[in-house]
Design a protein around this motif. Structure first.
Motif, PDB file in Angstrom:
ATOM      1  N   ILE A 177       0.835  -1.201   0.000  1.00 57.70           N
ATOM      2  CA  ILE A 177       0.000   0.000   0.000  1.00 57.70           C
ATOM      3  C   ILE A 177       0.872   1.254   0.000  1.00 57.70           C
ATOM      4  N   LYS A 179       3.797   1.598  -1.258  1.00 59.39           N
ATOM      5  CA  LYS A 179       4.343   1.783  -2.602  1.00 59.39           C
ATOM      6  C   LYS A 179       3.289   2.346  -3.547  1.00 59.39           C
ATOM      7  N   GLN A 181       0.703   4.156  -2.809  1.00 61.17           N
ATOM      8  CA  GLN A 181       0.426   5.575  -2.540  1.00 61.17           C
ATOM      9  C   GLN A 181       1.624   6.435  -2.911  1.00 61.17           C
ATOM     10  N   ALA A 183       3.457   5.846  -5.409  1.00 57.71           N
ATOM     11  CA  ALA A 183       3.339   5.982  -6.858  1.00 57.71           C
ATOM     12  C   ALA A 183       2.372   7.106  -7.208  1.00 57.71           C
ATOM     13  N   ARG A 184       1.508   7.470  -6.252  1.00 55.27           N
ATOM     14  CA  ARG A 184       0.607   8.611  -6.467  1.00 55.27           C
ATOM     15  C   ARG A 184       1.173   9.869  -5.796  1.00 55.27           C
ATOM     16  N   GLY A 185       2.463   9.845  -5.513  1.00 51.27           N
ATOM     17  CA  GLY A 185       3.121  11.054  -5.026  1.00 51.27           C
ATOM     18  C   GLY A 185       3.080  11.259  -3.528  1.00 51.27           C
ATOM     19  N   VAL A 205      -6.170   3.432   6.265  1.00 51.49           N
ATOM     20  CA  VAL A 205      -7.538   3.073   5.855  1.00 51.49           C
ATOM     21  C   VAL A 205      -7.535   1.798   5.005  1.00 51.49           C
ATOM     22  N   PRO A 206      -6.739   1.745   3.916  1.00 47.19           N
ATOM     23  CA  PRO A 206      -6.725   0.489   3.146  1.00 47.19           C
ATOM     24  C   PRO A 206      -6.206  -0.699   3.960  1.00 47.19           C
ATOM     25  N   ARG A 213     -11.011  -7.709   5.875  1.00 53.89           N
ATOM     26  CA  ARG A 213     -11.382  -8.621   4.792  1.00 53.89           C
ATOM     27  C   ARG A 213     -10.708  -9.978   5.002  1.00 53.89           C
TER      28      ARG A 213
ATOM     29  N   GLN B  51       8.716  -1.660 -10.940  1.00 55.46           N
ATOM     30  CA  GLN B  51       8.960  -0.783  -9.792  1.00 55.46           C
ATOM     31  C   GLN B  51      10.295  -0.053  -9.901  1.00 55.46           C
ATOM     32  N   LEU B  56      10.565   3.239  -7.258  1.00 54.21           N
ATOM     33  CA  LEU B  56      10.111   2.657  -5.994  1.00 54.21           C
ATOM     34  C   LEU B  56      11.131   1.649  -5.502  1.00 54.21           C
ATOM     35  N   ARG B  82       7.541  10.188 -10.433  1.00 61.80           N
ATOM     36  CA  ARG B  82       6.353   9.368 -10.213  1.00 61.80           C
ATOM     37  C   ARG B  82       5.115   9.941 -10.869  1.00 61.80           C
ATOM     38  N   LEU B  87       2.243   4.386 -12.134  1.00 66.87           N
ATOM     39  CA  LEU B  87       2.225   2.934 -11.933  1.00 66.87           C
ATOM     40  C   LEU B  87       0.915   2.541 -11.254  1.00 66.87           C
ATOM     41  N   PHE B  89      -0.885  -0.447  -9.525  1.00 71.03           N
ATOM     42  CA  PHE B  89      -0.549  -1.765  -8.978  1.00 71.03           C
ATOM     43  C   PHE B  89      -1.664  -2.776  -9.223  1.00 71.03           C
ATOM     44  N   HIS B  94      -7.767  -1.775  -3.898  1.00 72.27           N
ATOM     45  CA  HIS B  94      -7.476  -1.969  -2.479  1.00 72.27           C
ATOM     46  C   HIS B  94      -6.781  -0.754  -1.873  1.00 72.27           C
ATOM     47  N   GLN B  95      -6.365   0.173  -2.722  1.00 68.21           N
ATOM     48  CA  GLN B  95      -5.673   1.341  -2.190  1.00 68.21           C
ATOM     49  C   GLN B  95      -6.569   2.565  -2.083  1.00 68.21           C
ATOM     50  N   LEU B  96      -7.841   2.411  -2.438  1.00 65.40           N
ATOM     51  CA  LEU B  96      -8.763   3.537  -2.312  1.00 65.40           C
ATOM     52  C   LEU B  96      -8.976   3.827  -0.823  1.00 65.40           C
ATOM     53  N   PHE B  97      -9.045   5.101  -0.467  1.00 69.65           N
ATOM     54  CA  PHE B  97      -9.177   5.376   0.967  1.00 69.65           C
ATOM     55  C   PHE B  97     -10.060   6.579   1.286  1.00 69.65           C
ATOM     56  N   ASP B 104     -10.651  10.823  -3.904  1.00 70.48           N
ATOM     57  CA  ASP B 104      -9.599   9.826  -4.031  1.00 70.48           C
ATOM     58  C   ASP B 104      -8.780  10.069  -5.294  1.00 70.48           C
ATOM     59  N   PHE B 107      -6.178  12.765  -4.936  1.00 70.32           N
ATOM     60  CA  PHE B 107      -5.017  12.525  -4.066  1.00 70.32           C
ATOM     61  C   PHE B 107      -3.694  12.692  -4.813  1.00 70.32           C
ATOM     62  N   GLY B 108      -3.579  12.088  -5.981  1.00 69.09           N
ATOM     63  CA  GLY B 108      -2.346  12.172  -6.762  1.00 69.09           C
ATOM     64  C   GLY B 108      -1.974  13.592  -7.141  1.00 69.09           C
ATOM     65  N   ASN B 111      -0.852  15.760  -4.295  1.00 66.78           N
ATOM     66  CA  ASN B 111       0.523  15.533  -3.858  1.00 66.78           C
ATOM     67  C   ASN B 111       1.533  16.243  -4.759  1.00 66.78           C
ATOM     68  N   PHE B 142     -16.079   2.470  -1.784  1.00 66.10           N
ATOM     69  CA  PHE B 142     -16.311   1.090  -1.356  1.00 66.10           C
ATOM     70  C   PHE B 142     -17.678   0.571  -1.786  1.00 66.10           C
ATOM     71  N   MET B 160      -2.594  12.253 -12.643  1.00 70.70           N
ATOM     72  CA  MET B 160      -1.272  12.870 -12.488  1.00 70.70           C
ATOM     73  C   MET B 160      -0.658  13.169 -13.852  1.00 70.70           C
TER      74      MET B 160
END
Lengths: 273, 283
Positions: A177, A179, A181, A183-185, A205-206, A213, B51, B56, B82, B87, B89, B94-97, B104, B107-108, B111, B142, B160
């Motif tokens: 996770i 990595k 995030q 990747a989104r800066g 959160v994730p 889960r 990566q 990364l 970046r 990238l 994944f 699963h990375q949504l928050f 969401d 977010f990019g 940043n 979700f 981005m």
């Protein structure tokens, strides 16, 4: 960074220590920890160092791997040492404002640090050479007598083994996770404290969602296999003491006796008290 | 502004008995605007490779150049990199928050330190690009369906404005319809935005219809690197490393094996159809 956490990690190797019954290793670790707190003198730490060194050598786990665990408690060590050095009453060497650096303080700090380091190294050596399954099996068997007074030993052991099993999984997930995030800066290691705490939200959160889960899936999988508690359950690999384990008990006994006797009769002190 | 990999090596856990070489002497040039398929079995090093492209992971040997600059340099702007090399994944949903889809996706760009107006404009464009309708913008991520979540997550990276977009197994865990939609979406992104796309997958079927170049990885090494038809002509070697040619190619090569005069190098269903019709008309 996350790879530095050795807690609950297993290091695959073929050594007598790895082959030993988990109960022996648990008892051994307990005995070892007791000896660390028996007396406060150098003799006992020399004996413990010798014992620990021998076990590490036999276990074939690289020293650098074991010492990684210490890196993570470095800050704790430094704080403990500093507080002890300055806040222990006794003969002052240097004093400024309200603080006094005392000989007793230095000795105290030294002993405490040694104890902490030995404690971490010894117990991480146990987890490094024992798979979580063996560990909890051993624990369950050792705590078995408590079942008589209605302690849910099996359930406790099960919870422990699940918790241990999930440590590496969640670490890996965290890494993934982070990595994603990044990747989104996102940045996790720079900025002010408030910024750093805020940066944790996209990570936590994730991670929490994923943990829930996984817990859900595991519960479902256990139920699908008709899992039920300890009553009447048999083991695929029942624990059994073998020659190696009796040998280890003898060595442990000798170590305990040596530590108790030598530590009492020939106490080497750090400072002339 | 190509990406150049020069003798890149990557070794995990060096010095212990868990030592694994994820990448072994990888040399690649990725020119602008190419649509590349990166294929390999699980553990072949394809995820490690991508990566390295956005910094990364650091190579334990060799260099990665972007715009002619070594990205491992201390003073290299990682954030800029970046945003330039996006990238996505595996299982990006699963990375949504955030509390809603729109934030969401923001977010990019946020940043990157852009103005609020620019951030929102980019998020809006990205969501439109992946085909998510306005009605979903302020729903919780979700509550979306699997395919929609994946779109939202991809939008989060597109916002981005990367010049290179890497997608790691973008179709993993989707049903056939969702898979088709995502692959078509990626094709559309390539055509409309004119960016370089690297599609990571273990399935030739995923990439055969779309890409112009295929890189096959095996045990951390580049095994094959050529245009699809040339790669698929190595049928036996591919099967030896646990990969397969696309299903249509397999069918046509079996037809050819039975003595039908068909071209067994076709890679898409359309081409196969044309071949079979030709054969049918001849009779």
């Amino acid at each position: 960074m996350l790879r530095d956490i050795t807690l609950g990690q297993y290091y695959q190797a073929d050594s007598p220590i790895h082959r030993m019954d988990a109960r022996v290793k648990l008892i051994g670790t307990l005995v070892y920890i007791i000896t660390l707190f028996l007396y406060k003198n150098l003799t006992i730490y020399l004996i413990a160092l010798l014992f620990l060194g021998a076990v590490v050598k036999i276990s074939k786990v690289p020293l650098s791997f074991i010492l990684r665990g210490i890196k993570t408690i470095m800050i704790l060590l430094v704080i403990t040492a500093v507080f002890n050095m300055f806040l222990t009453p006794g003969e002052p060497i240097v004093s400024f404002w309200k603080f006094k650096l005392t000989w007793e303080g230095i000795a105290n700090a030294f002993y405490l640090c040694i104890r902490l380091v030995f404690l971490i190294v010894g117990s991480s050596l146990m987890t490094l050479t024992t798979t979580p399954n063996q560990l909890t099996d051993g624990l369950e068997s050792l705590l078995g007598p408590l079942k008589k007074i209605k302690v849910p030993v099996h359930e406790i052991a099960m919870m422990m083994s699940i918790a241990l099993r999930f440590i590496p999984i969640l670490l890996e997930e965290t890494d993934k996770i982070m990595k994603a995030q990044m990747a989104r800066g996102a940045e996790f290691d720079s900025g002010s404290l408030i910024k750093k705490v805020k940066a944790l939200v996209p990570l936590l959160v994730p991670l929490f969602i994923s943990a829930f889960r996984r817990a859900n899936d595991l519960a479902m999988a256990m139920e699908a296999r008709c899992y039920q508690g300890g009553e009447g359950r048999t083991k695929m690999k029942p624990l059994k003491y073998r020659k190696l384990d009796f040998g280890a008990f003898v060595v442990l006994g000798v170590y305990l006796a040596a530590a108790a006797v030598l530590g009492k009769l020939f106490p080497l002190n750090l400072i002339p008290l | 502004m190509p990406i150049i990999l020069n003798h890149v090596n990557c070794i995990y856990e060096a010095g212990t008995n868990m030592e694994v070489a994820a990448l072994k002497d990888v040399n690649l040039v990725i020119p602008d605007g190419q649509f590349i398929g990166l294929i390999g079995h699980t553990g072949s090093g394809k995820s490690s490779l991508v990566q390295h492209l956005n910094g990364l992971m650091k190579p334990t040997g060799g260099e990665v150049y972007f715009d002619g600059q070594d990205i491992a340099d201390e003073d290299y702007d990682k954030k800029k990199l970046r945003s330039d090399v996006g990238l996505v994944f595996q299982y990006p949903e699963h990375q949504l928050f955030e509390a809603d889809v729109f934030s969401d996706v923001c977010f990019g760009p946020k940043n990157l330190g852009l103005s609020k107006k620019e951030i929102e404009l980019r998020a809006y464009e990205a969501l439109k690009m992946v085909g998510l309708e306005d009605e979903y913008f302020y729903q919780s991520p979700f509550d979306l369906s699997g395919g929609q979540k994946r779109r939202a997550a991809i939008a989060g990276v597109i916002a981005m404005k990367p010049r290179v977009l890497i997608l790691d197994e973008p179709t993993a865990g989707l049903d056939p319809k969702g898979r088709e939609e995502i692959l078509n979406l990626i094709k559309k992104l390539h055509e409309e935005m004119g960016i370089t796309i690297i599609l990571v997958s273990h399935s030739m079927d995923d990439v055969a219809d779309y890409v112009e170049r295929i890189i096959v990885m095996n045990h951390g090494e580049v095994f094959l690197d050529d245009e699809p038809k040339a790669v698929f002509s190595h049928k036996e070697e591919l099967e030896k490393i646990g990969l397969a040619v696309p299903t249509v190619t397999e069918i046509m090569s079996r037809c050819a094996g039975k003595g039908f005069p068909v071209d067994d190098t076709v890679t898409t269903i359309e081409e196969a159809k044309a071949e079979l019709l030709k054969l049918y008309k001849k009779r």
